[in-house]
Design a protein around this motif. Structure first.
Motif, PDB file in Angstrom:
ATOM      1  N   MET A 154      53.307  12.199   6.192  1.00  0.00           N
ATOM      2  CA  MET A 154      54.349  13.218   6.380  1.00  0.00           C
ATOM      3  C   MET A 154      55.730  12.597   6.534  1.00  0.00           C
ATOM      4  SD  MET A 154      54.601  16.271   9.234  1.00  0.00           S
ATOM      5  CE  MET A 154      54.991  15.197  10.609  1.00  0.00           C
ATOM      6  N   LEU A 155      55.812  11.498   7.290  1.00  0.00           N
ATOM      7  CA  LEU A 155      57.103  10.839   7.515  1.00  0.00           C
ATOM      8  C   LEU A 155      57.696  10.332   6.204  1.00  0.00           C
ATOM      9  CD1 LEU A 155      59.240   9.865   9.484  1.00  0.00           C
ATOM     10  CD2 LEU A 155      57.896   7.780   9.823  1.00  0.00           C
ATOM     11  N   ILE A 156      56.838   9.817   5.331  1.00  0.00           N
ATOM     12  CA  ILE A 156      57.330   9.304   4.050  1.00  0.00           C
ATOM     13  C   ILE A 156      57.929  10.437   3.225  1.00  0.00           C
ATOM     14  CG2 ILE A 156      56.630   8.278   1.849  1.00  0.00           C
ATOM     15  CD1 ILE A 156      54.606   6.599   3.401  1.00  0.00           C
ATOM     16  N   ILE A 157      57.253  11.589   3.192  1.00  0.00           N
ATOM     17  CA  ILE A 157      57.749  12.723   2.417  1.00  0.00           C
ATOM     18  C   ILE A 157      59.060  13.243   3.002  1.00  0.00           C
ATOM     19  CG2 ILE A 157      57.306  15.129   1.778  1.00  0.00           C
ATOM     20  CD1 ILE A 157      55.811  13.131   0.069  1.00  0.00           C
ATOM     21  N   THR A 184      61.238  11.579   4.757  1.00  0.00           N
ATOM     22  CA  THR A 184      62.278  10.575   4.491  1.00  0.00           C
ATOM     23  C   THR A 184      62.730  10.630   3.041  1.00  0.00           C
ATOM     24  OG1 THR A 184      61.346   9.121   6.196  1.00  0.00           O
ATOM     25  CG2 THR A 184      62.818   8.113   4.564  1.00  0.00           C
ATOM     26  N   PHE A 185      61.760  10.766   2.131  1.00  0.00           N
ATOM     27  CA  PHE A 185      62.084  10.869   0.712  1.00  0.00           C
ATOM     28  C   PHE A 185      62.939  12.098   0.433  1.00  0.00           C
ATOM     29  CE2 PHE A 185      60.780  12.420  -3.593  1.00  0.00           C
ATOM     30  CZ  PHE A 185      61.389  11.421  -4.329  1.00  0.00           C
ATOM     31  N   PHE A 186      62.557  13.236   1.019  1.00  0.00           N
ATOM     32  CA  PHE A 186      63.320  14.467   0.812  1.00  0.00           C
ATOM     33  C   PHE A 186      64.741  14.322   1.366  1.00  0.00           C
ATOM     34  CE2 PHE A 186      64.917  18.637   1.970  1.00  0.00           C
ATOM     35  CZ  PHE A 186      64.665  19.377   0.825  1.00  0.00           C
ATOM     36  N   TYR A 196      51.762  10.696  -1.326  1.00  0.00           N
ATOM     37  CA  TYR A 196      52.033  10.669   0.112  1.00  0.00           C
ATOM     38  C   TYR A 196      52.002  12.019   0.816  1.00  0.00           C
ATOM     39  CZ  TYR A 196      53.603   5.942  -0.933  1.00  0.00           C
ATOM     40  OH  TYR A 196      53.661   4.641  -1.341  1.00  0.00           O
ATOM     41  N   ALA A 197      51.984  13.137   0.095  1.00  0.00           N
ATOM     42  CA  ALA A 197      51.991  14.433   0.777  1.00  0.00           C
ATOM     43  C   ALA A 197      50.679  14.636   1.535  1.00  0.00           C
ATOM     44  CB  ALA A 197      52.187  15.561  -0.232  1.00  0.00           C
ATOM     45  N   PRO A 198      50.740  14.997   2.820  1.00  0.00           N
ATOM     46  CA  PRO A 198      49.507  15.163   3.612  1.00  0.00           C
ATOM     47  C   PRO A 198      48.723  16.423   3.272  1.00  0.00           C
ATOM     48  CG  PRO A 198      51.432  15.650   4.944  1.00  0.00           C
ATOM     49  CD  PRO A 198      51.949  15.129   3.643  1.00  0.00           C
ATOM     50  N   SER A 199      49.356  17.402   2.615  1.00  0.00           N
ATOM     51  CA  SER A 199      48.659  18.618   2.210  1.00  0.00           C
ATOM     52  C   SER A 199      49.404  19.246   1.040  1.00  0.00           C
ATOM     53  CB  SER A 199      48.560  19.615   3.361  1.00  0.00           C
ATOM     54  OG  SER A 199      49.840  20.167   3.656  1.00  0.00           O
ATOM     55  N   LEU A 200      48.778  20.234   0.397  1.00  0.00           N
ATOM     56  CA  LEU A 200      49.388  20.891  -0.762  1.00  0.00           C
ATOM     57  C   LEU A 200      50.643  21.667  -0.397  1.00  0.00           C
ATOM     58  CD1 LEU A 200      46.246  22.174  -2.714  1.00  0.00           C
ATOM     59  CD2 LEU A 200      47.795  20.317  -3.367  1.00  0.00           C
TER      60      LEU A 200
END
Length: 250
Positions: free
Chosen positions: A1-4, A6-8, A145-149
């Motif tokens: 979740m943190l990676i997503i 941060t990316f966003f 990297y997304a933890p869920s859809l």
């Protein structure tokens, strides 16, 4: 979740920075100058920052000059007052932008004077295979990297980041917020502290002082995050602020 997240956030803020710094304050208003080499550097940075939603600095600059000249009239390229809704305004803006991009416009030459133009980068950034490649890259990050859809619901924002940033200001900052100055249009300051739009939401201030590089600074809570970067780049000699810009406001 943190990676997503941060990316966003990185995509959001790099995109809005390149839009406000290069497309808006430089291409449209010429608040500062830079060498041809640095101009190409910021062209490339804008291409990276906006990615699949890359906007032509030339077309953006011309269109935005028309917005200031004809704000909230029938000649405004994007006025809520002459649109049926947000998506109607965005569609009209897209058509106006494409006419400029493809040289189908009848805009007076005075609005086109001095806008930056790098033919290759504008051509390359507008190619559909390039836009699709950027969109594919964003999607691959989410697949990895997304933890869920549910997180994939953010992808349309990545795909349309540039136009979304424009719509936030051109629609909401002409309908909501507070006013510091009386102007001949509906421009308002959308956020008291602009943590979201890098200073762009101080729209009323900007419409009152269109050539001022610092969009904030008129109230204690108004902080324009882009302006210290402009001061730094000016101090390093990368850009040169125009003499009529008031440097005392931080």
């Amino acid at each position: 979740m943190l990676i997503i997240l941060t990316f966003f956030a990185c995509h959001w803020y790099l995109s809005i920075f390149t839009q406000t710094f290069f497309l808006h304050r430089y291409a449209a208003h010429g608040m500062f100058t830079m060498s041809p080499g640095w101009e190409k550097f910021f062209y490339v940075l804008t291409f990276i920052g906006q990615g699949s939603s890359f906007l032509s600095p030339r077309a953006y600059g011309i269109m935005h000059r028309l917005h200031h000249a004809h704000a909230d009239t029938e000649h405004d390229p994007h006025s809520p007052s002459y649109s049926k809704g947000l998506f109607d305004m965005m569609w009209k803006t897209r058509q106006f932008y494409n006419d400029i991009l493809n040289n189908r416009d009848t805009i007076a030459p005075k609005f086109k004077k001095g806008v930056p133009y790098w033919a290759f980068m504008e051509w390359f950034g507008d190619r559909w295979p390039v836009r699709i490649a950027w969109g594919t890259a964003y999607t691959l990050v989410y697949i990895a990297y997304a933890p869920s859809l549910w997180w994939f619901a953010l992808l349309p924002i990545h795909f349309l980041m540039g136009p979304i940033h424009g719509a936030i200001i051109n629609w909401y900052a002409h309908r909501y917020g507070y006013v510091n100055f009386a102007v001949d249009d509906t421009a308002r300051n959308l956020l008291p502290f602009d943590f979201l739009m890098m200073g762009e939401s101080y729209h009323n201030n900007h419409h009152k002082f269109g050539g001022r590089a610092n969009f904030g600074g008129f109230r204690w809570h108004e902080f324009d995050p882009t302006y210290p970067v402009i001061r730094l780049l000016n101090g390093l000699g990368i850009i040169r602020l125009k003499a009529n810009n008031d440097l005392k406001y931080m």
